[in-house]
Scaffold this active site. Structure first.
Site, PDB file in Angstrom:
ATOM      1  N   LEU A  11      10.314  -0.348   5.305  1.00  0.00           N
ATOM      2  CA  LEU A  11      11.222  -1.454   4.974  1.00  0.00           C
ATOM      3  C   LEU A  11      11.538  -1.435   3.477  1.00  0.00           C
ATOM      4  O   LEU A  11      10.642  -1.244   2.652  1.00  0.00           O
ATOM      5  CB  LEU A  11      10.503  -2.763   5.317  1.00  0.00           C
ATOM      6  CG  LEU A  11      11.270  -4.057   5.113  1.00  0.00           C
ATOM      7  CD1 LEU A  11      12.444  -4.152   6.085  1.00  0.00           C
ATOM      8  CD2 LEU A  11      10.329  -5.248   5.306  1.00  0.00           C
ATOM      9  N   GLU A  62       7.219   3.700  12.180  1.00  0.00           N
ATOM     10  CA  GLU A  62       7.791   3.085  13.391  1.00  0.00           C
ATOM     11  C   GLU A  62       9.013   3.880  13.852  1.00  0.00           C
ATOM     12  O   GLU A  62       9.214   4.133  15.039  1.00  0.00           O
ATOM     13  CB  GLU A  62       8.167   1.621  13.108  1.00  0.00           C
ATOM     14  CG  GLU A  62       6.938   0.798  12.747  1.00  0.00           C
ATOM     15  CD  GLU A  62       7.220  -0.689  12.572  1.00  0.00           C
ATOM     16  OE1 GLU A  62       8.011  -1.042  11.675  1.00  0.00           O
ATOM     17  OE2 GLU A  62       6.649  -1.495  13.326  1.00  0.00           O
ATOM     18  N   GLU A 112       1.081  -2.421   5.563  1.00  0.00           N
ATOM     19  CA  GLU A 112       1.604  -3.788   5.640  1.00  0.00           C
ATOM     20  C   GLU A 112       0.597  -4.827   5.137  1.00  0.00           C
ATOM     21  O   GLU A 112       0.976  -5.801   4.473  1.00  0.00           O
ATOM     22  CB  GLU A 112       2.023  -4.117   7.075  1.00  0.00           C
ATOM     23  CG  GLU A 112       3.390  -3.566   7.476  1.00  0.00           C
ATOM     24  CD  GLU A 112       3.423  -2.084   7.845  1.00  0.00           C
ATOM     25  OE1 GLU A 112       2.390  -1.386   7.692  1.00  0.00           O
ATOM     26  OE2 GLU A 112       4.468  -1.618   8.298  1.00  0.00           O
TER      27      GLU A 112
HETATM   28  C1  1HE Z   1      10.976   1.520  -2.592  1.00  0.00           C
HETATM   29  C2  1HE Z   1      10.195   1.655  -1.432  1.00  0.00           C
HETATM   30  C3  1HE Z   1      10.324   0.650  -0.443  1.00  0.00           C
HETATM   31  C4  1HE Z   1       9.788   3.314  -2.721  1.00  0.00           C
HETATM   32  N1  1HE Z   1      11.168  -0.362  -0.682  1.00  0.00           N
HETATM   33  N2  1HE Z   1      11.794   0.491  -2.777  1.00  0.00           N
HETATM   34  N3  1HE Z   1       6.684   0.509   2.455  1.00  0.00           N
HETATM   35  C5  1HE Z   1       5.771   0.704   1.521  1.00  0.00           C
HETATM   36  O1  1HE Z   1       4.948  -0.122   1.235  1.00  0.00           O
HETATM   37  C6  1HE Z   1       5.852   2.032   0.811  1.00  0.00           C
HETATM   38  C7  1HE Z   1       6.060   1.765  -0.692  1.00  0.00           C
HETATM   39  N4  1HE Z   1       6.313   3.005  -1.423  1.00  0.00           N
HETATM   40  C8  1HE Z   1       5.337   3.860  -1.809  1.00  0.00           C
HETATM   41  O2  1HE Z   1       4.179   3.760  -1.452  1.00  0.00           O
HETATM   42  C9  1HE Z   1       5.767   4.998  -2.718  1.00  0.00           C
HETATM   43  O3  1HE Z   1       7.019   4.640  -3.319  1.00  0.00           O
HETATM   44  C10 1HE Z   1       5.932   6.357  -1.987  1.00  0.00           C
HETATM   45  C11 1HE Z   1       4.550   6.889  -1.579  1.00  0.00           C
HETATM   46  C12 1HE Z   1       6.844   6.237  -0.768  1.00  0.00           C
HETATM   47  C13 1HE Z   1       6.641   7.383  -2.935  1.00  0.00           C
HETATM   48  O4  1HE Z   1       5.923   7.447  -4.158  1.00  0.00           O
HETATM   49  P1  1HE Z   1       6.643   8.177  -5.426  1.00  0.00           P
HETATM   50  O5  1HE Z   1       5.624   8.156  -6.545  1.00  0.00           O
HETATM   51  O6  1HE Z   1       7.260   9.445  -5.007  1.00  0.00           O
HETATM   52  O7  1HE Z   1       7.885   7.248  -5.831  1.00  0.00           O
HETATM   53  P2  1HE Z   1       7.890   5.809  -6.500  1.00  0.00           P
HETATM   54  O8  1HE Z   1       8.040   5.955  -7.992  1.00  0.00           O
HETATM   55  O9  1HE Z   1       6.780   4.938  -6.033  1.00  0.00           O
HETATM   56  O10 1HE Z   1       9.243   5.220  -5.892  1.00  0.00           O
HETATM   57  C14 1HE Z   1      10.526   5.665  -6.320  1.00  0.00           C
HETATM   58  C15 1HE Z   1      11.448   4.471  -6.232  1.00  0.00           C
HETATM   59  O11 1HE Z   1      11.605   4.129  -4.852  1.00  0.00           O
HETATM   60  C16 1HE Z   1      10.866   3.243  -6.917  1.00  0.00           C
HETATM   61  O12 1HE Z   1      11.946   2.496  -7.468  1.00  0.00           O
HETATM   62  P3  1HE Z   1      12.312   2.591  -9.063  1.00  0.00           P
HETATM   63  O13 1HE Z   1      13.414   1.600  -9.194  1.00  0.00           O
HETATM   64  O14 1HE Z   1      11.040   2.234  -9.775  1.00  0.00           O
HETATM   65  O15 1HE Z   1      12.740   4.015  -9.267  1.00  0.00           O
HETATM   66  C17 1HE Z   1      10.264   2.482  -5.774  1.00  0.00           C
HETATM   67  O16 1HE Z   1      10.200   1.100  -6.021  1.00  0.00           O
HETATM   68  C18 1HE Z   1      11.277   2.765  -4.675  1.00  0.00           C
HETATM   69  N5  1HE Z   1      10.691   2.557  -3.372  1.00  0.00           N
HETATM   70  N6  1HE Z   1       9.475   2.785  -1.532  1.00  0.00           N
HETATM   71  C19 1HE Z   1      11.878  -0.408  -1.822  1.00  0.00           C
HETATM   72  N7  1HE Z   1       9.668   0.703   0.708  1.00  0.00           N
HETATM   73  C20 1HE Z   1      10.008  -3.685  10.364  1.00  0.00           C
HETATM   74  S1  1HE Z   1       8.754  -4.079   9.349  1.00  0.00           S
HETATM   75  C21 1HE Z   1       8.271  -2.688   8.494  1.00  0.00           C
HETATM   76  C22 1HE Z   1       7.319  -3.084   7.409  1.00  0.00           C
HETATM   77  C23 1HE Z   1       7.158  -1.980   6.406  1.00  0.00           C
HETATM   78  O17 1HE Z   1       7.793  -0.965   6.444  1.00  0.00           O
HETATM   79  S2  1HE Z   1       5.991  -2.287   5.192  1.00  0.00           S
HETATM   80  C24 1HE Z   1       5.843  -0.795   4.302  1.00  0.00           C
HETATM   81  C25 1HE Z   1       6.859  -0.718   3.192  1.00  0.00           C
END
Ligand code: 1HE
Length: 255
Positions: free
Chosen positions: A63, A111, A131
């Site tokens: 998400l 998912e 989550e």
């Molecule tokens: C995002 C998201 C995101 C990255 N929403 N912006 N999902 C999560 O909790 C996963 C969150 N993300 C991470 O754990 C990491 O970003 C990653 C492991 C995927 C990648 O790490 P990395 O070091 O390659 O990249 P980064 O520097 O963390 O992220 C790059 C950019 O992508 C950064 O933004 P910036 O403006 O600082 O460059 C991040 O904020 C952005 N970004 N993931 C928004 N998910 C139907 S319900 C489902 C419920 C869920 O899915 S909960 C799980 C959500």
């Protein structure tokens, strides 16, 4: 073809859908979800198999948390039901879907992956349900799809600890079906997609529609449903062609 968040390339019978939000690790916002939904709601006529892949080294980081809006309980219910409807559409549109996985397969990304039928994973995949850390719950169908793959016990442990499963674990657990080397997921997805596209369409359709549903049925209902599917498939023109081609030692030509 691209509406923005989703790039669609069609090569013969195979459509490749590329989630195209690399700056956000292909996090799923409403636009991307709607574009995926619209493809599967009305797939181009000659397409028989779809490949789903991410851009920028990641599949999908779940998400989009930056576009997350505070919703009340009713709004959240509808949002979750909306996700589930799209995941169902992917699983049950009738097109077999192959996922090429690398990088993040996280939260809603897992998912999404588990709504697809064949999952091919490169060594750097991160399979995670974080989550609990974000103070939320899954809502895109994970309790059913991931829960059935892992079993409730393992899914509870995965969510409580927020642990990251790597590719080897994921294959052992059934979250992915194939482990391949770096850069090999999409080429292998193309190979497998071509192979699946060479099956009889009705046989593919039955596999996708029947097997998951039979899992929800009693044994007796499942066996009866299996026989109905066999009756339809085995009396189709493609069955005549498939059996004749085997006996004549040639590749089949299906409708
Ligand atoms: C995002 C998201 C995101 C990255 N929403 N912006 N999902 C999560 O909790 C996963 C969150 N993300 C991470 O754990 C990491 O970003 C990653 C492991 C995927 C990648 O790490 P990395 O070091 O390659 O990249 P980064 O520097 O963390 O992220 C790059 C950019 O992508 C950064 O933004 P910036 O403006 O600082 O460059 C991040 O904020 C952005 N970004 N993931 C928004 N998910 C139907 S319900 C489902 C419920 C869920 O899915 S909960 C799980 C959500």
């Amino acid at each position: 073809m691209s509406n923005g968040a989703l790039k669609i390339d069609i090569d013969g019978a195979v459509a490749t859908l590329t989630m195209n939000r690399p700056d956000k690790r292909n996090a799923m916002n409403d636009q991307l979800l709607a574009e995926i939904d619209s493809f599967f709601a009305n797939p181009p006529k000659d397409v028989r198999v779809a490949i789903l892949v991410g851009s920028g080294g990641h599949y999908c980081a779940g998400l989009d948390l930056s576009e997350h809006q505070a919703r009340d309980a009713e709004g959240t219910l509808h949002h979750s039901r909306g996700w589930q409807a799209v995941m169902d559409r992917i699983q049950l549109s009738g097109l077999p879907v192959v996922s090429a996985l690398f990088g993040a397969v996280i939260g809603g990304g897992l998912e999404l992956a588990t709504a697809t039928h064949v999952r091919i994973a490169e060594p750097d995949c991160i399979f995670q349900l974080p989550e609990g850390r974000r103070g939320i719950f899954v809502g895109g169908g994970a309790t059913v799809r991931v829960g059935r793959i892992l079993g409730a016990d393992r899914m509870i442990e995965m969510m409580l600890t927020g642990r990251k499963h790597g590719t080897e674990d994921a294959v052992a657990l059934g979250l992915a079906h194939y482990a391949v080397g770096a850069g090999e997921a999409l080429p292998m997805a193309r190979k497998i997609a071509a192979q699946i596209a060479g099956n009889a369409p009705l046989a593919n359709y039955m596999m996708i529609q029947a097997i998951g549903r039979i899992e929800d049925m009693s044994r007796a209902d499942g066996f009866f449903t299996e026989s109905l599917c066999a009756a339809l498939a085995q009396t189709s023109p493609d069955a005549l062609e498939g059996l004749a081609a085997f006996l004549e030692k040639r590749p089949p030509t299906f409708r």
